[in-house]
Write an enzyme that holds these catalytic residues in place. Structure first.
Site, PDB file in Angstrom:
ATOM      1  CD  GLU A 332      48.743 -11.344  24.058  1.00 26.13           C
ATOM      2  OE1 GLU A 332      49.846 -11.826  24.372  1.00 26.13           O
ATOM      3  OE2 GLU A 332      48.566 -10.127  23.846  1.00 26.13           O
ATOM      4  CG  ASN A 375      41.603  -9.903  25.021  1.00 28.50           C
ATOM      5  OD1 ASN A 375      40.850  -9.369  24.203  1.00 28.50           O
ATOM      6  ND2 ASN A 375      42.658  -9.282  25.540  1.00 28.50           N
ATOM      7  CG  HIS A 410      47.268  -3.892  20.333  1.00 25.41           C
ATOM      8  ND1 HIS A 410      47.229  -2.753  21.110  1.00 25.41           N
ATOM      9  CD2 HIS A 410      47.083  -4.930  21.178  1.00 25.41           C
ATOM     10  CE1 HIS A 410      47.038  -3.107  22.376  1.00 25.41           C
ATOM     11  NE2 HIS A 410      46.940  -4.411  22.455  1.00 25.41           N
ATOM     12  CD  GLU A 439      44.780  -5.875  25.131  1.00 27.86           C
ATOM     13  OE1 GLU A 439      45.906  -5.613  24.657  1.00 27.86           O
ATOM     14  OE2 GLU A 439      44.558  -6.843  25.867  1.00 27.86           O
ATOM     15  CG  ASP A 441      47.176   0.598  20.666  1.00 26.84           C
ATOM     16  OD1 ASP A 441      47.131  -0.348  19.850  1.00 26.84           O
ATOM     17  OD2 ASP A 441      47.903   0.579  21.682  1.00 26.84           O
TER      18      ASP A 441
HETATM   19  C1  XIL Z   1      50.880  -4.042  28.229  1.00 24.56           C
HETATM   20  C2  XIL Z   1      50.865  -2.864  29.176  1.00 24.56           C
HETATM   21  O1  XIL Z   1      50.131  -1.799  28.599  1.00 24.56           O
HETATM   22  C3  XIL Z   1      52.278  -2.429  29.480  1.00 24.56           C
HETATM   23  O2  XIL Z   1      52.295  -1.388  30.439  1.00 24.56           O
HETATM   24  C4  XIL Z   1      53.076  -3.619  30.006  1.00 24.56           C
HETATM   25  O3  XIL Z   1      54.413  -3.238  30.192  1.00 24.56           O
HETATM   26  C5  XIL Z   1      52.998  -4.768  29.022  1.00 24.56           C
HETATM   27  O4  XIL Z   1      51.646  -5.087  28.767  1.00 24.56           O
HETATM   28  N1  XIL Z   1      48.362  -7.089  25.019  1.00 24.56           N
HETATM   29  C6  XIL Z   1      47.792  -7.207  26.266  1.00 24.56           C
HETATM   30  C7  XIL Z   1      48.082  -6.209  27.318  1.00 24.56           C
HETATM   31  O5  XIL Z   1      46.930  -8.082  26.469  1.00 24.56           O
HETATM   32  O6  XIL Z   1      48.042  -6.760  28.592  1.00 24.56           O
HETATM   33  C8  XIL Z   1      49.412  -5.533  27.078  1.00 24.56           C
HETATM   34  O7  XIL Z   1      49.564  -4.501  28.040  1.00 24.56           O
HETATM   35  C9  XIL Z   1      49.494  -5.006  25.671  1.00 24.56           C
HETATM   36  C10 XIL Z   1      49.374  -6.135  24.676  1.00 24.56           C
END
Ligand code: XIL
Length: 700
Positions: A332, A375, A410, A439, A441
């Site tokens: 990020e 990422n 996401h 990641e 979802d």
């Molecule tokens: C999230 C975790 O899933 C949570 O448990 C934690 O509290 C916060 O981070 N982007 C990312 C991940 O790169 O590392 C994040 O993970 C979700 C968003």
């Protein structure tokens, strides 16, 4: 009834007992149809008996006492007053109450003491093991007032060794007095996982590894079984982040990360490392100067920060050099609202771009076998995508060892579209980098004001269609995409339960009881089994899935609200550029296949059903464009699900036609694969003859 003194009677009794116990095993393994299990409550505290009911103060000065001033129900509650620190508060020992590996719901009602106004409370657990304490939040900061009761609810699984374990309530800051009442601790009895549905990793074996982000709870019991069955890649959701691995400078903790890596090793899974550099979950000490003050942008601080970064990556990256096949080296770092596209994190303000350069350089040295990724989220948004493209192009031109771009993906039930996802991938192809979905979802919500405690059927249907649209794109670009990972295993535990607001979300392929959702069936390209049966061409000929599939495979009624019937119907139009190019076959216009080969493998068989995988190889000199594979079953087998294909059966004759995306089989050795579930009894002989578009195929 036989008497115990008779020999024959004893034998009969033994037989009867054997039969009964065998029956008991069978009965125990059959989940109740629809299994909407009720939660089991293991502990409540209502304080109506006038005592503290084993709640005690955490500190040494605050007063925790039964109170009649206010009550959530009845006439009493528990008041904590005289606090001198924000961590002071009521605590309850649960070490002998909870079972390791079980996810419990923690609920308590809270209210600020009269005159205290508005207070931020949170509920946490403290666990200790051999003298080391860890603290984890169960319910984030929640505003409570002195004017009424507010419920704090959250879930937590004790997954680590512990010789002390307690729940407590504290204020986020300040020392206001507060009441709690009607605490309860409950859990949903776990359902057995469905063992006879296709494994995701098998369905996608020819495409890319399929991963899940996990913590230690996902390695245990049913969740561990689900993880091992479906996934061949794993990411530590939190355990490899800086706050987990180096909470104090030079003090490294690997307990949870080691457990995840050990599970991956034991189950032959790849490991994605996440993440060396992020602006979140990085301990404050990292950004403090030599005097312990927050860093300002000086040359000395830049040197110090880069040295810490290097030491961190050397330690963590080095430890897992043999295990991690891809690292999210930086996470990020893009902000599309900056003209240069670079996020103004402390990393950036102290070091400029050098933190990125250093991170990749050190990672390459210490983990030479890992692919190194940048990422980010929202990489489907054109402005952000293009800023990321520019940065990667610049870094590559400089010789920074960057191997790939990670797309977090996401999303939610209506976004991003297949078309946006398509151009997200297509954009980076000219850079010659690997791409991974890291990641993924799909939230069931499209606005922060919505909240459901169970997912409405239409949301699950939309979710299935959304996942389908994305996977159509991933398959189209499988030559460029080297991994696809979900951010979580099942809906029982997801980061979206507390982000962007606290509410239950249901973003993954398996439901809160680990059962396959409509999204799962959509992703594997099969019709979702529903009460009315699959809407496949052979629905009338084939028995309904619930009748023909083994008991554990029948999805719960609540989990299958008649979603996207046929794969083609559920595809978003925007996804069509890719696979719709492959025409569907037509039996009348069958091109000659000139040398097909069929490999038919029964990969799993149980008493009433079996799973088979089939690979078609086109050995001929002409490409196949759209195909139908036919065979005849000799022993009454009946197909009741297929994936990566569509099935039809008439009597013993089975016809499998290509899915939209695998209709083209290249000449001289191109392949297409599909799989199916079928019933059988007595004998399950392999079909003797296969024809592809009318031409007979060679076996094996
Ligand atoms: C999230 C975790 O899933 C949570 O448990 C934690 O509290 C916060 O981070 N982007 C990312 C991940 O790169 O590392 C994040 O993970 C979700 C968003």
């Amino acid at each position: 009834m036989p008497t115990l003194s008779s020999r024959a009677g004893r034998a009969t009794l033994a037989l009867l007992m054997l039969t009964l116990s065998a029956l008991a095993i069978v009965v125990a393994s059959i989940p109740t149809p629809g299994r909407a299990a009720d939660p089991v409550t293991v502990l409540t505290s209502d304080f109506e008996d006038g005592t503290g009911q084993s709640w005690a103060r955490r500190g040494t000065v605050e007063v925790v006492e039964n109170s009649t001033a206010v009550a959530h129900a009845g006439s009493r509650s528990l008041l904590t007053s005289g606090r001198t620190a924000s961590w002071n508060g009521p605590s309850r020992d649960l070490l002998s109450t909870v079972t390791r590996g079980t996810r419990y719901t923690y609920s308590v009602w809270a209210r600020a003491a009269a005159g205290a106004g508005s207070v931020q409370l949170r509920m946490s657990v403290e666990r200790r093991w051999q003298g080391t304490a860890s603290y984890e939040q169960v319910v984030n900061s929640t505003t409570v007032t002195d004017g009424g009761w507010t419920q704090l609810t959250g879930g937590y699984t004790l997954a680590n060794d512990a010789d002390f374990f307690a729940v407590y309530v504290e204020t986020v800051s300040g020392t206001a007095s507060f009441h709690i009442d009607d605490f309860s601790l409950s859990y949903l009895p776990p359902s057995p996982i469905q063992t006879d549905i296709p494994s995701l990793k098998t369905v996608f074996a020819g495409d890319f590894p399929i991963g899940a982000a996990v913590g230690r709870p996902q390695l245990l019991a049913e969740r561990g079984q689900l993880l091992a069955k479906h996934f061949n890649s794993v990411t530590a959701g939190n355990a490899m982040k800086w706050d987990a691995t180096e909470p104090t400078e030079g003090v490294f903790t690997y307990t949870d990360a080691d457990a995840i890596v050990a599970f991956a090793r034991a189950n032959g899974m790849k490991v994605r490392g996440h993440t060396f550099v992020w602006h979140n979950q990085t301990p404050a000490w990292v950004f403090n100067d030599a005097n312990g003050q927050p860093m300002t942008a000086t040359a000395a601080n830049k040197t110090l920060l880069l040295a810490r970064l290097e030491a961190h990556i050397r330690a963590v990256g080095g430890r897992y050099a043999d295990d991690v096949s891809a690292w999210d080296v930086v996470n990020e770092v893009i902000d599309e609202n900056q003209s240069d596209g670079l996020r103004r994190s402390t990393w950036y303000t102290i070091t400029g771009l050098d933190y990125i350069r250093t991170a990749f350089r050190v990672a390459r040295q210490v983990a030479p076998n890992a692919k190194l990724f940048i990422n980010d989220y929202n990489t489907n948004v054109a402005a952000k995508r293009d800023k990321l493209y520019n940065l990667v192009a610049q870094l590559k031109a400089e010789g920074v060892p960057i191997d790939g771009v990670g797309h977090q993906q996401h999303g939610n039930i209506s976004w991003p579209t297949g078309a946006e996802t398509d151009s997200m991938i297509a954009t980076f192809i000219p850079l010659g980098v690997e791409q991974q979905i890291t990641e993924m979802d799909t939230s069931i919500y499209t606005s922060s004001s919505e909240s459901f405690t169970t997912p409405p059927a239409d949301r699950l249907t939309s979710q299935a269609a959304r996942y389908k649209a994305w996977f159509d794109v991933y398959r189209k670009y499988k030559a460029n995409i080297t991994s696809v990972t979900f951010w979580g295993l099942a809906d029982d535990e997801t980061w979206l339960d507390s982000y962007p607001v606290s509410r239950k979300d249901f973003p993954l392929l398996f439901d809160v009881q680990l059962q396959a959702k409509p999204a799962y069936w959509a992703v594997i390209g099969a019709a979702s089994p529903t009460a009315s049966g699959p809407a496949s061409p052979s629905a009338s000929a084939a028995p309904s899935p619930s009748a023909s599939r083994s008991p554990s495979a029948s999805p719960s009624a609540s989990a299958s609200p008649s979603p996207s019937p046929s794969p083609s119907a559920s595809r978003s139009p925007s996804a069509s550029p890719s696979p719709s190019a492959s025409p569907s076959p037509s039996a009348s216009a069958s091109p000659s296949t000139g040398g097909c080969r069929v490999k038919y493998t029964v990969t799993n068989q149980w008493n009433t059903g079996f799973q088979a995988d089939v690979v078609i190889t086109n050995g001929g000199p002409a490409a196949v464009n759209g195909w139908a594979l036919r065979w005849t079953f000799a022993n009454g087998q009946v197909v009741n699900q297929s994936w990566s294909s569509t099935y039809a059966q008439s009597g013993a004759n089975v016809t499998i036609t290509n899915a939209a995306w695998n209709g083209a089989i290249a000449a001289n050795g191109g392949t297409a694969s599909f799989g199916f579930l079928s019933s059988w009894s007595g004998t399950n002989a392999k079909p003797a003859t296969f024809t592809l578009n009318g031409a007979t195929c060679v076996l094996g």
